[in-house]
Design a protein around this motif. Sequence first.
Motif, PDB file in Angstrom:
ATOM      1  N   ALA A 192       9.941  20.116   4.154  1.00 51.67           N
ATOM      2  CA  ALA A 192      10.376  21.506   4.344  1.00 51.67           C
ATOM      3  C   ALA A 192      11.222  21.597   5.602  1.00 51.67           C
ATOM      4  CB  ALA A 192       9.152  22.422   4.463  1.00 51.67           C
ATOM      5  N   GLY A 193      12.071  22.615   5.647  1.00 49.88           N
ATOM      6  CA  GLY A 193      12.906  22.829   6.830  1.00 49.88           C
ATOM      7  C   GLY A 193      14.197  22.015   6.773  1.00 49.88           C
ATOM      8  N   LEU A 231       1.290  14.467   2.266  1.00 51.54           N
ATOM      9  CA  LEU A 231       2.038  14.338   3.522  1.00 51.54           C
ATOM     10  C   LEU A 231       3.253  15.265   3.485  1.00 51.54           C
ATOM     11  CD1 LEU A 231       2.690  12.657   6.151  1.00 51.54           C
ATOM     12  CD2 LEU A 231       4.016  11.146   4.659  1.00 51.54           C
ATOM     13  N   LEU A 232       3.481  15.992   4.587  1.00 47.13           N
ATOM     14  CA  LEU A 232       4.676  16.849   4.681  1.00 47.13           C
ATOM     15  C   LEU A 232       5.606  16.310   5.761  1.00 47.13           C
ATOM     16  CD1 LEU A 232       6.006  19.773   3.966  1.00 47.13           C
ATOM     17  CD2 LEU A 232       5.090  20.365   6.217  1.00 47.13           C
ATOM     18  N   PHE A 233       6.854  16.097   5.422  1.00 47.29           N
ATOM     19  CA  PHE A 233       7.879  15.787   6.419  1.00 47.29           C
ATOM     20  C   PHE A 233       8.492  17.093   6.913  1.00 47.29           C
ATOM     21  CE2 PHE A 233       7.765  11.541   4.643  1.00 47.29           C
ATOM     22  CZ  PHE A 233       8.103  10.736   5.722  1.00 47.29           C
ATOM     23  N   SER A 271      13.645  27.783   6.632  1.00 48.27           N
ATOM     24  CA  SER A 271      12.653  26.755   6.992  1.00 48.27           C
ATOM     25  C   SER A 271      11.243  27.321   6.880  1.00 48.27           C
ATOM     26  CB  SER A 271      12.883  26.264   8.423  1.00 48.27           C
ATOM     27  OG  SER A 271      14.136  25.648   8.530  1.00 48.27           O
ATOM     28  N   GLN A 272      11.065  28.563   7.372  1.00 52.74           N
ATOM     29  CA  GLN A 272       9.730  29.178   7.309  1.00 52.74           C
ATOM     30  C   GLN A 272       9.303  29.395   5.858  1.00 52.74           C
ATOM     31  OE1 GLN A 272      10.346  32.649   9.687  1.00 52.74           O
ATOM     32  NE2 GLN A 272       9.860  31.608  11.591  1.00 52.74           N
ATOM     33  N   ASN A 273      10.239  29.874   5.045  1.00 50.29           N
ATOM     34  CA  ASN A 273       9.920  30.118   3.645  1.00 50.29           C
ATOM     35  C   ASN A 273       9.551  28.805   2.945  1.00 50.29           C
ATOM     36  OD1 ASN A 273      11.334  30.185   0.688  1.00 50.29           O
ATOM     37  ND2 ASN A 273      10.184  32.053   1.133  1.00 50.29           N
ATOM     38  N   GLN A 274      10.344  27.763   3.179  1.00 52.47           N
ATOM     39  CA  GLN A 274      10.069  26.461   2.546  1.00 52.47           C
ATOM     40  C   GLN A 274       8.710  25.917   2.995  1.00 52.47           C
ATOM     41  OE1 GLN A 274      13.376  23.889   3.492  1.00 52.47           O
ATOM     42  NE2 GLN A 274      14.855  25.287   2.587  1.00 52.47           N
ATOM     43  N   ALA A 275       8.390  26.113   4.273  1.00 50.18           N
ATOM     44  CA  ALA A 275       7.099  25.613   4.783  1.00 50.18           C
ATOM     45  C   ALA A 275       5.941  26.279   4.050  1.00 50.18           C
ATOM     46  CB  ALA A 275       7.012  25.880   6.286  1.00 50.18           C
ATOM     47  N   ALA A 276       6.046  27.604   3.843  1.00 50.36           N
ATOM     48  CA  ALA A 276       4.965  28.327   3.154  1.00 50.36           C
ATOM     49  C   ALA A 276       4.863  27.871   1.702  1.00 50.36           C
ATOM     50  CB  ALA A 276       5.223  29.830   3.233  1.00 50.36           C
ATOM     51  N   VAL A 277       6.022  27.697   1.051  1.00 50.14           N
ATOM     52  CA  VAL A 277       6.023  27.279  -0.361  1.00 50.14           C
ATOM     53  C   VAL A 277       5.434  25.869  -0.483  1.00 50.14           C
ATOM     54  CG1 VAL A 277       7.521  26.678  -2.303  1.00 50.14           C
ATOM     55  CG2 VAL A 277       7.966  28.764  -0.989  1.00 50.14           C
ATOM     56  N   ILE A 315      15.284  14.573  -0.715  1.00 52.75           N
ATOM     57  CA  ILE A 315      15.484  15.344  -1.952  1.00 52.75           C
ATOM     58  C   ILE A 315      14.139  15.864  -2.442  1.00 52.75           C
ATOM     59  CG2 ILE A 315      16.189  15.163  -4.377  1.00 52.75           C
ATOM     60  CD1 ILE A 315      18.369  13.260  -3.439  1.00 52.75           C
ATOM     61  N   VAL A 316      14.016  17.187  -2.541  1.00 49.81           N
ATOM     62  CA  VAL A 316      12.766  17.807  -3.003  1.00 49.81           C
ATOM     63  C   VAL A 316      13.067  18.746  -4.164  1.00 49.81           C
ATOM     64  CG1 VAL A 316      11.642  17.672  -0.732  1.00 49.81           C
ATOM     65  CG2 VAL A 316      12.928  19.739  -1.345  1.00 49.81           C
ATOM     66  N   ASN A 317      12.002  19.090  -4.914  1.00 48.80           N
ATOM     67  CA  ASN A 317      12.178  20.093  -5.970  1.00 48.80           C
ATOM     68  C   ASN A 317      11.920  21.483  -5.376  1.00 48.80           C
ATOM     69  OD1 ASN A 317       9.427  20.419  -5.814  1.00 48.80           O
ATOM     70  ND2 ASN A 317       8.960  19.383  -7.734  1.00 48.80           N
ATOM     71  N   SER A 318      11.865  22.508  -6.215  1.00 48.84           N
ATOM     72  CA  SER A 318      11.837  23.868  -5.668  1.00 48.84           C
ATOM     73  C   SER A 318      10.444  24.292  -5.174  1.00 48.84           C
ATOM     74  CB  SER A 318      12.396  24.876  -6.662  1.00 48.84           C
ATOM     75  OG  SER A 318      11.725  24.737  -7.874  1.00 48.84           O
ATOM     76  N   VAL A 319       9.476  23.360  -5.139  1.00 49.43           N
ATOM     77  CA  VAL A 319       8.244  23.627  -4.381  1.00 49.43           C
ATOM     78  C   VAL A 319       8.131  22.668  -3.190  1.00 49.43           C
ATOM     79  CG1 VAL A 319       6.947  24.638  -6.295  1.00 49.43           C
ATOM     80  CG2 VAL A 319       6.760  22.169  -5.852  1.00 49.43           C
TER      81      VAL A 319
END
Length: 324
Positions: free
Chosen positions: A187-188, A16-18, A209-215, A172-176
């Motif tokens: 992401a975002g 799931l992605l928030f 936000s775009q970069n985080q979404a792709a990662v 809180i997320v890690n670097s992926v």
Amino acid sequence: MRIEVSSGSDLKFDKLLFATGSRARSLRLDAHSETPGLYSLRTLDDCVALQGAISPGAQVIIIGGGLIGCELATTIQKMGAKAIILETANELLLRVLGKTIGSWCREELEAIGVEVHTGVSITHVDLDPSFREVRCGDGRRFSGDLAIVSVGAEPVTALAEHAGLACARGIIVNSVGMASSDTVYAAGDVASWPLRSGGRRSLETYLNSQNQAAVAAGAMLGKGEPAPQVPISWTEIAGHRIQMMGEVTGPGDVVTRVDPGGTGMTVCRLNGGELQSAVSIDQSADFSFASKIIERRMLVDAESIRDPLIRMKDIFKLAAKTVA
Ligand SMILES: Cc1cc2nc3c(=O)[nH]c(=O)nc-3n(C[C@H](O)[C@H](O)[C@H](O)COP(=O)(O)OP(=O)(O)OC[C@H]3O[C@@H](n4cnc5c(N)ncnc54)[C@H](O)[C@@H]3O)c2cc1C
């Protein structure tokens, strides 16, 4: 694992992605109350409502002199109305652009007719339909036809908190992009993502936000490459294009590169030979090379950066041989 949607049906998920973004922060004049009836700018509906409310000759009070407040002031002046910015800090745009650019933008905004008041602490907002007044701690009063609050954004985390995920001004997320549960990502604007310079926060920019979404999408498919973020953004204020990358505040020296034609500048922060941040005004070519230097952690010489006769492109080429 499942989520419930308002139609009443359940959806099952493996991952799931928030991406619930952020909302405009409201003005809290004390710990327990919010002030309804003020305008803000976040959604298309907000934009349409503001367009309808601002007419030529109107006096518009903007509470908050950050990026959105300054962009709003520019547009309000263009519409033939009068913008008055009230900012708590002692300069505009301090958090995102730093003091040098903040003070330059204030002068440019004043030159197009914006009234700017800094160091203002607001204690009361009177929203009588025929007369709106903002009162300040030092006794000053500002009246206008409408007031807009632009005091930042807040990540929309209620659902994530309800699901038991760790949140602190963002999920809180890690670097992926993985949250405190390994099946959930974010992401975002809603994500409190690790920064390359240390620490973490929600970055509130399109490009991050775009970069985080792709990662995060890659990581959800098992191909995650860690991507600590470097903030990158742009804005248009008082007719000037301003681009920024990196953390404006921090250790090291601030070096200003002024365009010899007098039409713009780039303010850089260097630490240990590494370019930590660059903020350019009407200097897109310089910015495109400065941002590559920051991204690739190249070492540069402060004197070359300061000298506008040395092309940023050449500084980049020379620096390409070194990596911090
Ligand atoms: C006025 C304004 C100007 C800006 N200008 C710039 C700029 O010049 N440059 C820049 O880099 N950035 C700018 N930004 C910031 C940029 O818009 C955000 O960083 C970016 O939109 C974040 O993308 P996002 O997808 O995380 O969130 P959003 O774009 O906010 O999208 C989140 C979406 O999730 C939806 N949602 C929320 N909760 C739920 C739920 N429970 N169920 C279903 N859907 C839900 C929301 O309705 C929304 O559509 C600006 C922002 C504003 C408000």
